[in-house]
Design an enzyme around this catalytic site. Sequence first.
Site, short mmCIF file in Angstrom:
data_model
loop_
_atom_site.label_atom_id
_atom_site.label_comp_id
_atom_site.label_asym_id
_atom_site.label_seq_id
_atom_site.Cartn_x
_atom_site.Cartn_y
_atom_site.Cartn_z
CB SER A 1 -0.86 0.02 1.27
OG SER A 1 -1.56 1.24 1.39
CE1 TYR B 1 -3.81 -2.21 5.31
CE2 TYR B 1 -3.29 0.08 4.82
CZ TYR B 1 -3.67 -1.17 4.39
OH TYR B 1 -3.88 -1.41 3.05
N1 LIG Z 1 -8.99 -0.69 -1.06
C1 LIG Z 1 -7.97 0.12 -0.81
O1 LIG Z 1 -8.14 1.35 -0.77
C2 LIG Z 1 -6.58 -0.43 -0.63
C3 LIG Z 1 -5.48 0.45 -0.72
C4 LIG Z 1 -4.20 -0.04 -0.56
C5 LIG Z 1 -4.01 -1.39 -0.33
N2 LIG Z 1 -5.09 -2.23 -0.25
C6 LIG Z 1 -4.83 -3.65 0.01
O2 LIG Z 1 -5.45 -4.43 -0.99
C7 LIG Z 1 -5.67 -5.75 -0.50
C8 LIG Z 1 -7.06 -6.20 -0.88
O3 LIG Z 1 -8.00 -5.38 -0.20
P1 LIG Z 1 -9.36 -4.88 -0.88
O4 LIG Z 1 -9.26 -3.41 -1.03
O5 LIG Z 1 -9.70 -5.69 -2.06
O6 LIG Z 1 -10.36 -5.11 0.36
P2 LIG Z 1 -11.58 -6.12 0.56
O7 LIG Z 1 -12.58 -5.93 -0.52
O8 LIG Z 1 -12.02 -5.92 1.98
O9 LIG Z 1 -10.91 -7.57 0.39
C9 LIG Z 1 -10.09 -8.12 1.39
C10 LIG Z 1 -9.94 -9.62 1.14
O10 LIG Z 1 -9.09 -10.15 2.17
C11 LIG Z 1 -9.72 -11.32 2.69
N3 LIG Z 1 -9.38 -11.55 4.09
C12 LIG Z 1 -9.54 -10.71 5.14
N4 LIG Z 1 -9.18 -11.31 6.27
C13 LIG Z 1 -8.78 -12.57 5.95
C14 LIG Z 1 -8.30 -13.68 6.69
N5 LIG Z 1 -8.14 -13.62 8.03
N6 LIG Z 1 -7.98 -14.82 6.02
C15 LIG Z 1 -8.15 -14.91 4.68
N7 LIG Z 1 -8.59 -13.89 3.93
C16 LIG Z 1 -8.91 -12.73 4.55
C17 LIG Z 1 -11.22 -11.04 2.54
O11 LIG Z 1 -11.93 -12.28 2.50
P3 LIG Z 1 -12.80 -12.92 3.67
O12 LIG Z 1 -13.40 -11.79 4.46
O13 LIG Z 1 -13.79 -13.76 2.93
O14 LIG Z 1 -11.83 -13.75 4.45
C18 LIG Z 1 -11.27 -10.35 1.18
O15 LIG Z 1 -11.31 -11.31 0.17
C19 LIG Z 1 -5.41 -5.69 1.02
O16 LIG Z 1 -4.14 -6.24 1.29
C20 LIG Z 1 -5.42 -4.19 1.31
O17 LIG Z 1 -4.63 -3.88 2.43
C21 LIG Z 1 -6.36 -1.78 -0.40
#
Ligand SMILES: NC(=O)c1ccc[n+]([C@@H]2O[C@H](COP(=O)([O-])OP(=O)(O)OC[C@H]3O[C@@H](n4cnc5c(N)ncnc54)[C@H](OP(=O)(O)O)[C@@H]3O)[C@@H](O)[C@H]2O)c1
Length: 266
Positions: free
Chosen positions: A144, A157
């Site tokens: 990130s 985070y």
């Molecule tokens: N969206 C943003 O603005 C942003 C910005 C920078 C970086 N990121 C990074 O992008 C990545 C994906 O996030 P996203 O934005 O797509 O968010 P999201 O829609 O909330 O997706 C997060 C995913 O992680 C899984 N997850 C959470 N806890 C878990 C656990 N204990 N075991 C296995 N799987 C788990 C969730 O699945 P389940 O709940 O089904 O387990 C879900 O599939 C993350 O690493 C996040 O830090 C996001």
Amino acid sequence: MSLPTPTPGNRAVVTGASSGIGAALAEGLARRGYSLILVARRADRLRTLADRLSAAHGVTVEVRGCDLGDRDQRRQLADELASRDIAILCNNAGFASYGDLAQLDPEREADQVELNSVAVHHLTLAVLPGMVQRNAGAILITGSTAGNQPGPGNATYAATKAFANTFAESLRTELSGTGVGCTLLAPGPVRTEFGDVAELSNLDKLLPDALWVTAEDAAEAALAGLAKGKRRVVPGAFAKAQTVSGQYTPRAVIGPVLRAVYRKIT
Ligand SMILES: NC(=O)c1ccc[n+]([C@@H]2O[C@H](COP(=O)([O-])OP(=O)(O)OC[C@H]3O[C@@H](n4cnc5c(N)ncnc54)[C@H](OP(=O)(O)O)[C@@H]3O)[C@@H](O)[C@H]2O)c1
């Protein structure tokens, strides 16, 4: 560096595939002909996605309902991955919490470290020897922009993503000449379920629509970068600006600025 050719026997693994960027990565990989192993806790969602992707793209899609923050469940998955022909690993699952550390739930903070950092390390170590032996493989790590800078009000985070960012870029150089690539995806704001999970109510109002990137655009940029062997992929103009300010503004200046920003969004 090019991606390993998809075969009926090899697999691309996507963690966090039940939502957001991970679901979009799975879609992009299936479109490129890769059979998949999808990982997340919500196995029902993974199964729905698996059925859709195998029908649309004729690939095999396996589902692993796994809490990657749970060491026993994760070990079982890591052992399986170590024994299989994994062409691509997308270490993508993650979540964030916001607020002052002393006020936050210690268990949830520890879970965050376990998922965002320890699981990334563990799964990478599981697949890496096989990839190096085959002289073929690619690892994507979702870090990130938060990992480039201090995060007062988002400390756990920011620190876990600093690990992800540094780990990915270190590995990328270490693996030079092995046939195995490693790319960092370091996004800024992406529209997913991330904000809901982090219980951020004000973020939407604070950032205009134009500054957000879609999960599909972030995933496509990541997969294109992975195929080219890029070191770091930062999707969108706002994230690029965040990257420059996060890396080059003196810590004594950016710390208080970010503290004020995080106070506004929590
Ligand atoms: N969206 C943003 O603005 C942003 C910005 C920078 C970086 N990121 C990074 O992008 C990545 C994906 O996030 P996203 O934005 O797509 O968010 P999201 O829609 O909330 O997706 C997060 C995913 O992680 C899984 N997850 C959470 N806890 C878990 C656990 N204990 N075991 C296995 N799987 C788990 C969730 O699945 P389940 O709940 O089904 O387990 C879900 O599939 C993350 O690493 C996040 O830090 C996001």
